[in-house]
Design a protein around this motif. Sequence first.
Motif, PDB file in Angstrom:
ATOM      1  N   PRO A 295       0.828  -1.217   0.000  1.00  0.00           N
ATOM      2  CA  PRO A 295       0.000   0.000   0.000  1.00  0.00           C
ATOM      3  C   PRO A 295       0.858   1.260   0.000  1.00  0.00           C
ATOM      4  N   ASN A 296       0.203   2.406  -0.121  1.00  0.00           N
ATOM      5  CA  ASN A 296       0.937   3.666  -0.100  1.00  0.00           C
ATOM      6  C   ASN A 296       1.682   3.833   1.221  1.00  0.00           C
ATOM      7  N   LEU A 297       2.834   4.456   1.136  1.00  0.00           N
ATOM      8  CA  LEU A 297       3.659   4.682   2.322  1.00  0.00           C
ATOM      9  C   LEU A 297       3.346   6.054   2.900  1.00  0.00           C
ATOM     10  N   ASP A 298       3.094   6.081   4.181  1.00  0.00           N
ATOM     11  CA  ASP A 298       2.735   7.331   4.853  1.00  0.00           C
ATOM     12  C   ASP A 298       3.989   8.136   5.196  1.00  0.00           C
ATOM     13  N   LEU A 299       4.800   8.381   4.179  1.00  0.00           N
ATOM     14  CA  LEU A 299       6.019   9.172   4.357  1.00  0.00           C
ATOM     15  C   LEU A 299       6.474   9.662   2.991  1.00  0.00           C
ATOM     16  N   GLU A 300       6.503  10.962   2.804  1.00  0.00           N
ATOM     17  CA  GLU A 300       6.969  11.539   1.550  1.00  0.00           C
ATOM     18  C   GLU A 300       8.494  11.487   1.499  1.00  0.00           C
ATOM     19  N   SER A 301       9.027  11.260   0.310  1.00  0.00           N
ATOM     20  CA  SER A 301      10.479  11.123   0.181  1.00  0.00           C
ATOM     21  C   SER A 301      11.217  12.393   0.595  1.00  0.00           C
ATOM     22  N   HIS A 302      10.634  13.562   0.335  1.00  0.00           N
ATOM     23  CA  HIS A 302      11.329  14.800   0.694  1.00  0.00           C
ATOM     24  C   HIS A 302      11.333  15.046   2.199  1.00  0.00           C
ATOM     25  N   ASP A 303      10.524  14.283   2.952  1.00  0.00           N
ATOM     26  CA  ASP A 303      10.527  14.417   4.409  1.00  0.00           C
ATOM     27  C   ASP A 303      11.821  13.905   5.030  1.00  0.00           C
ATOM     28  N   LEU A 304      12.615  13.180   4.253  1.00  0.00           N
ATOM     29  CA  LEU A 304      13.903  12.707   4.755  1.00  0.00           C
ATOM     30  C   LEU A 304      14.918  13.839   4.843  1.00  0.00           C
ATOM     31  N   LEU A 305      14.683  14.903   4.096  1.00  0.00           N
ATOM     32  CA  LEU A 305      15.655  15.990   3.977  1.00  0.00           C
ATOM     33  C   LEU A 305      15.438  17.052   5.057  1.00  0.00           C
ATOM     34  N   PRO A 306      16.425  17.929   5.254  1.00  0.00           N
ATOM     35  CA  PRO A 306      16.293  18.991   6.257  1.00  0.00           C
ATOM     36  C   PRO A 306      15.085  19.894   6.003  1.00  0.00           C
ATOM     37  N   THR A 307      14.605  20.513   7.063  1.00  0.00           N
ATOM     38  CA  THR A 307      13.390  21.330   6.999  1.00  0.00           C
ATOM     39  C   THR A 307      13.503  22.454   5.977  1.00  0.00           C
ATOM     40  N   ILE A 308      14.638  23.134   5.933  1.00  0.00           N
ATOM     41  CA  ILE A 308      14.805  24.268   5.025  1.00  0.00           C
ATOM     42  C   ILE A 308      14.674  23.832   3.564  1.00  0.00           C
ATOM     43  N   ILE A 309      15.137  22.625   3.255  1.00  0.00           N
ATOM     44  CA  ILE A 309      15.022  22.118   1.880  1.00  0.00           C
ATOM     45  C   ILE A 309      13.564  21.821   1.558  1.00  0.00           C
ATOM     46  N   ARG A 310      12.850  21.266   2.518  1.00  0.00           N
ATOM     47  CA  ARG A 310      11.429  20.978   2.299  1.00  0.00           C
ATOM     48  C   ARG A 310      10.632  22.264   2.108  1.00  0.00           C
ATOM     49  N   GLU A 311      11.073  23.332   2.773  1.00  0.00           N
ATOM     50  CA  GLU A 311      10.371  24.612   2.646  1.00  0.00           C
ATOM     51  C   GLU A 311      10.683  25.305   1.321  1.00  0.00           C
ATOM     52  N   LYS A 312      11.922  25.205   0.879  1.00  0.00           N
ATOM     53  CA  LYS A 312      12.350  25.901  -0.338  1.00  0.00           C
ATOM     54  C   LYS A 312      11.985  25.142  -1.615  1.00  0.00           C
ATOM     55  N   CYS A 313      11.960  23.807  -1.544  1.00  0.00           N
ATOM     56  CA  CYS A 313      11.730  22.986  -2.742  1.00  0.00           C
ATOM     57  C   CYS A 313      10.485  22.133  -2.529  1.00  0.00           C
ATOM     58  N   ASN A 314       9.523  22.255  -3.425  1.00  0.00           N
ATOM     59  CA  ASN A 314       8.315  21.449  -3.268  1.00  0.00           C
ATOM     60  C   ASN A 314       8.544  20.023  -3.773  1.00  0.00           C
ATOM     61  N   THR A 315       7.600  19.160  -3.481  1.00  0.00           N
ATOM     62  CA  THR A 315       7.734  17.741  -3.803  1.00  0.00           C
ATOM     63  C   THR A 315       7.874  17.501  -5.297  1.00  0.00           C
ATOM     64  N   ASP A 316       7.059  18.180  -6.089  1.00  0.00           N
ATOM     65  CA  ASP A 316       7.094  17.982  -7.543  1.00  0.00           C
ATOM     66  C   ASP A 316       8.441  18.388  -8.127  1.00  0.00           C
ATOM     67  N   GLU A 317       8.998  19.460  -7.598  1.00  0.00           N
ATOM     68  CA  GLU A 317      10.291  19.936  -8.089  1.00  0.00           C
ATOM     69  C   GLU A 317      11.391  18.919  -7.806  1.00  0.00           C
TER      70      GLU A 317
END
Length: 375
Positions: free
Chosen positions: A134-156
């Motif tokens: 089933p789908n995993l309840d964790l986005e791949s970008h969540d592994l990265l630091p907070t600032i990266i998640r804020e500056k770069c969206n998932t699609d990018e």
Amino acid sequence: MDSSNNTANYIEKLEWSLILGNSIQEEQENSSNSTETLVSNIINGLYKECLTCNIAKQIFGTELSAEDDCIKKFVENLDVNAYISKRTKEYISSDLPELESQQQQHHQLFRQLNLLCIAIACLNAFVQISWTGPNLDLESHDLLPTIIREKCNTDELNKKALEILSVDGEETYHLTPQALYLLISRIILVENEQIFTDLKTSLWWAQRVLFIQQRILDNVAGSLHDLMFQYFKTLESKLPSTNLDIYTRYYIELGLLYHYYGQDSLGVDCFLKAQKSSGFQWKITGALGKRTKFQTFDVSQLLIVANSADSKESQDENTTKKNLPDNLILNDDTLLEKIEFSKQDGQKDDKDNTDLDPHNQKNLKNKWYLTYLVY
């Protein structure tokens, strides 16, 4: 010296447990607990737990400050390869100055296995999301630091990952979800394969990463083909001669790789070797039975019966409760949940393979199921 050998043997045992999917028994204390937990979680399919543990956060720099130079460079150019490679090498090379040389070696072994486990968790998470569910309840970008998640969206980030995973001019499938998982596992296992100096199975997992990468490309990539077969050739000399289950798995995966590239005759040779090493027997036969709820008489049902040789590993596996999904009930108005075979005497008159009884079908070694080779 004995302590060093014991640690190396213990690490090797955990490695082969990961390859075969065998459950492990805790044997070490203190420093190994987190490693054993990682291995156990991977075997039981608990990838989110693996990727959110303290070891994963340390490797990915999840809690790094926005002022870190490495983070600033990542935000500027989205160079995932450079960032993950740098974090990987820093994790492996970080020594504890208070430890003696032998303890440092012990520490290094566990760090290499920890890193391997995190890469495996990323690979398996990608396979689960893209194929098996089933789908995993964790986005791949969540592994990265907070600032990266804020500056770069998932699609990018996903688009960037797909661009990097393109090879030999072959484009990746543009709708591939969470490609960052696959990219991270490739960066760790393929781009930085030289850091796994003390592990025996890292190339096996690297080959699996490359095969999954090949599967999301539009066409065959020659460089991936050559590298995968090179890895398999190197692996053959590292296989333990006493474990036939590992040889079986090796030849099945090699055979499927030959089959994927259209080299079927070589693939058949590998499958025959796997059959021999596993003691696998099968036949197509028939047995009387009912398929629907309202049948009043038995009719011949076509079926395949099979059997494989028992081993200590498979016996241990059968006695261990695993984190498996429940069967989905058919609940059909007409069909039975499964064929109801009659138990008439005299049906079993085949003199060949007399131990293959349609009425007493044994469980095959469930470790044969290869998640990474789903078609």
